[in-house]
Design an enzyme around this catalytic site. Structure first.
Site, short mmCIF file in Angstrom:
data_model
loop_
_atom_site.label_atom_id
_atom_site.label_comp_id
_atom_site.label_asym_id
_atom_site.label_seq_id
_atom_site.Cartn_x
_atom_site.Cartn_y
_atom_site.Cartn_z
N CYS A 140 78.39 18.44 50.58
CA CYS A 140 77.04 18.98 50.55
C CYS A 140 76.74 19.16 49.07
CB CYS A 140 76.91 20.32 51.28
SG CYS A 140 75.25 20.99 51.08
N CYS A 151 74.69 22.73 48.39
CA CYS A 151 75.34 24.02 48.60
C CYS A 151 76.66 23.80 49.31
CB CYS A 151 74.42 25.00 49.32
SG CYS A 151 73.41 24.30 50.64
N SER A 152 76.79 24.19 50.56
CA SER A 152 78.08 24.02 51.22
C SER A 152 77.92 23.84 52.72
CB SER A 152 78.97 25.22 50.93
OG SER A 152 78.34 26.38 51.44
N CYS A 153 76.89 23.08 53.13
CA CYS A 153 76.69 22.83 54.56
C CYS A 153 77.95 22.20 55.14
CB CYS A 153 75.50 21.90 54.78
SG CYS A 153 73.94 22.61 54.21
#
Ligand code: FE
Length: 207
Positions: free
Chosen positions: A111, A114-116
């Site tokens: 991602c 961000c950090s999906c």
């Protein structure tokens, strides 16, 4: 693609803590001070969800795909529904796509914003997945990043990098290792590592 409105409350850029992270820290300190919790026990709990409990769900999906052709087809057509049929659904996994590794193609997931991450099948994301170096480099030099994970890909193998979003979460279906013909679905699931489902590893070969 939009990354808005899903989890920016718990994302950090650099080391600055978000309001939620601050509240969690404050709560942790208070509970520790009162003697209700042991911070070391919390770390173990989180580690367990990152590496053990969470990814076991995804491993069962992969093992089923390896042994059940109809299920694999369903995964290719509608991963969200196929995964829900095994009992794994919910937040951060509403729209799943399964990426099948083949002898010709290796898939990796990131991602970049961000950090999906697909929570229902993989649990909590590992720290490196959320790190800036992984997020920026995997798009530019995926083969170099793979080498750092101990993975050397054949030169003629295609690498595809998939950028997760609020709308789409990916699960890599690693190639089934050789020499696993006689194994049960349960035994096969043991070979499926978390990293193999992100694309930064391969499934283990038996012994
Ligand atoms: Fe994200």
């Amino acid at each position: 693609m939009a990354h808005d409105g899903h989890h920016h409350h718990d994302e950090d850029e650099g080391s600055e803590l978000s309001p939620i992270a601050l509240r969690v820290k404050a709560l942790e300190s208070l509970l520790t001070e009162k003697g209700y919790i042991d911070p070391k026990a919390l770390d173990v709990l989180i580690e367990t969800y990152e590496t053990k409990i969470g990814p076991r769900n995804g491993a069962r999906v992969v093992a089923k795909a390896w042994t059940d052709e109809a299920f694999a087809d369903w995964l290719k057509r509608d991963a969200t529904a196929a995964i829900a049929s095994v009992g794994y659904e919910g937040r951060q996994g509403e729209h799943m796509v399964a990426l099948f590794n083949t002898p010709e193609t290796h898939n990796m997931v990131v991602c970049t914003l961000c950090s999906c991450y697909p929570w229902p099948v993989l649990g909590l994301p590992p720290v490196w997945y959320k790190s800036m170096p992984y997020r920026s480099r995997v798009v530019i030099e995926p083969r170099e990043v793979l080498k750092e994970f101990g993975i050397a890909l054949a030169e003629d193998k295609d690498v595809r990098v998939w950028d997760s979003t609020a709308e789409l979460r990916y699960l890599v279906i690693p190639e089934r290792p050789a020499g696993t013909e006689g194994l049960t679905e349960e035994q096969l699931a043991e070979l499926v590592t978390r990293d193999s489902m992100i694309g930064t590893g391969f499934a283990k070969t038996p012994q």
